[in-house]
Design an enzyme around this catalytic site. Structure first.
Site, PDB file in Angstrom:
ATOM      1  N   LYS A  39       0.811  -1.213   0.000  1.00  0.00           N
ATOM      2  CA  LYS A  39       0.000   0.000   0.000  1.00  0.00           C
ATOM      3  C   LYS A  39       0.846   1.266   0.000  1.00  0.00           C
ATOM      4  O   LYS A  39       1.841   1.348   0.703  1.00  0.00           O
ATOM      5  CB  LYS A  39      -0.901  -0.018   1.246  1.00  0.00           C
ATOM      6  CG  LYS A  39      -1.974   1.046   1.247  1.00  0.00           C
ATOM      7  CD  LYS A  39      -3.177   0.583   2.042  1.00  0.00           C
ATOM      8  CE  LYS A  39      -4.311   1.570   2.005  1.00  0.00           C
ATOM      9  NZ  LYS A  39      -4.740   2.011   0.696  1.00  0.00           N
ATOM     10  N   GLY A  44       6.746   0.518   5.511  1.00  0.00           N
ATOM     11  CA  GLY A  44       7.619  -0.380   4.742  1.00  0.00           C
ATOM     12  C   GLY A  44       7.624  -0.060   3.256  1.00  0.00           C
ATOM     13  O   GLY A  44       8.664  -0.093   2.595  1.00  0.00           O
ATOM     14  N   CYS A  45       6.453   0.277   2.738  1.00  0.00           N
ATOM     15  CA  CYS A  45       6.328   0.564   1.303  1.00  0.00           C
ATOM     16  C   CYS A  45       7.009   1.890   0.952  1.00  0.00           C
ATOM     17  O   CYS A  45       7.599   2.021  -0.120  1.00  0.00           O
ATOM     18  CB  CYS A  45       4.863   0.583   0.897  1.00  0.00           C
ATOM     19  SG  CYS A  45       4.064  -1.009   1.195  1.00  0.00           S
ATOM     20  N   THR A  46       6.937   2.842   1.859  1.00  0.00           N
ATOM     21  CA  THR A  46       7.613   4.127   1.650  1.00  0.00           C
ATOM     22  C   THR A  46       9.123   3.913   1.639  1.00  0.00           C
ATOM     23  O   THR A  46       9.826   4.407   0.751  1.00  0.00           O
ATOM     24  CB  THR A  46       7.202   5.132   2.753  1.00  0.00           C
ATOM     25  OG1 THR A  46       5.796   5.353   2.644  1.00  0.00           O
ATOM     26  CG2 THR A  46       7.938   6.448   2.605  1.00  0.00           C
ATOM     27  N   ALA A  49      10.122   2.124  -1.634  1.00  0.00           N
ATOM     28  CA  ALA A  49      10.058   3.047  -2.770  1.00  0.00           C
ATOM     29  C   ALA A  49      11.235   4.015  -2.762  1.00  0.00           C
ATOM     30  O   ALA A  49      11.834   4.290  -3.801  1.00  0.00           O
ATOM     31  CB  ALA A  49       8.735   3.815  -2.749  1.00  0.00           C
TER      32      ALA A  49
END
Length: 158
Positions: A39, A44-46, A49
């Site tokens: 998401k 974690g996704c930030t 990325a």
């Protein structure tokens, strides 16, 4: 149809930020990194990325195109991309077609409840359109470096 290492990707078509359409054949001739994440705007996704962003020039130099893929919509992707100044495009797989094709939809336990979520996974597609390598259920630290190393090995072998 499931994906298999050393086999061509099945047909797919998806919309990405920047008004781009990505298919199984649009990037033949170029190495492609597809990283699936749960998401936009989650910790974690930030981090993941930003790590792909920080190494992006190295990926390009090694002849690879990077795409992030999640179930978020285009508006969410555009905002996430702008906020983090991502130099690569994000694919909006709102109908989960690519997620199911790549087998990254998993049952997870979140706050004691069973939910359907995306397993953080990365796929390396060679310039010949064949799946070269896959990383599933991965942890963010050190992962981007591992993918970059695999891209460089692929470039040397070409």
């Amino acid at each position: 149809m499931a994906i298999v290492v050393n086999k061509p990707l099945p047909e797919f078509e998806a919309n990405a930020t920047g008004g781009i359409r990505v298919t199984n054949t649009t990037h033949v001739g170029k190495t492609m990194v597809l990283y699936f994440y749960p998401k936009d705007n989650t910790p974690g996704c930030t981090t993941e990325a930003m790590q792909f962003r920080d190494k992006y020039k190295d990926f390009v130099k090694a002849g690879a195109e990077v795409f992030g893929v999640s179930r978020d919509n285009m508006k969410s992707h555009d905002e996430f991309k702008a906020k983090l100044e991502l130099p690569f495009e994000l694919i909006a797989d709102t109908e989960e077609k690519m997620c199911h094709m790549f087998g990254v939809v998993k049952n997870k336990i979140m706050y004691g409840k069973k939910v359907k979520g995306i397993e953080r996974s990365t796929f390396l597609v060679g310039a010949d359109g064949l799946l070269k390598e896959e990383w599933r259920g991965l942890k963010v630290p050190g992962h981007v470096d591992e993918v970059l190393k695999a891209v460089k090995v692929l470039k040397k072998a070409a």
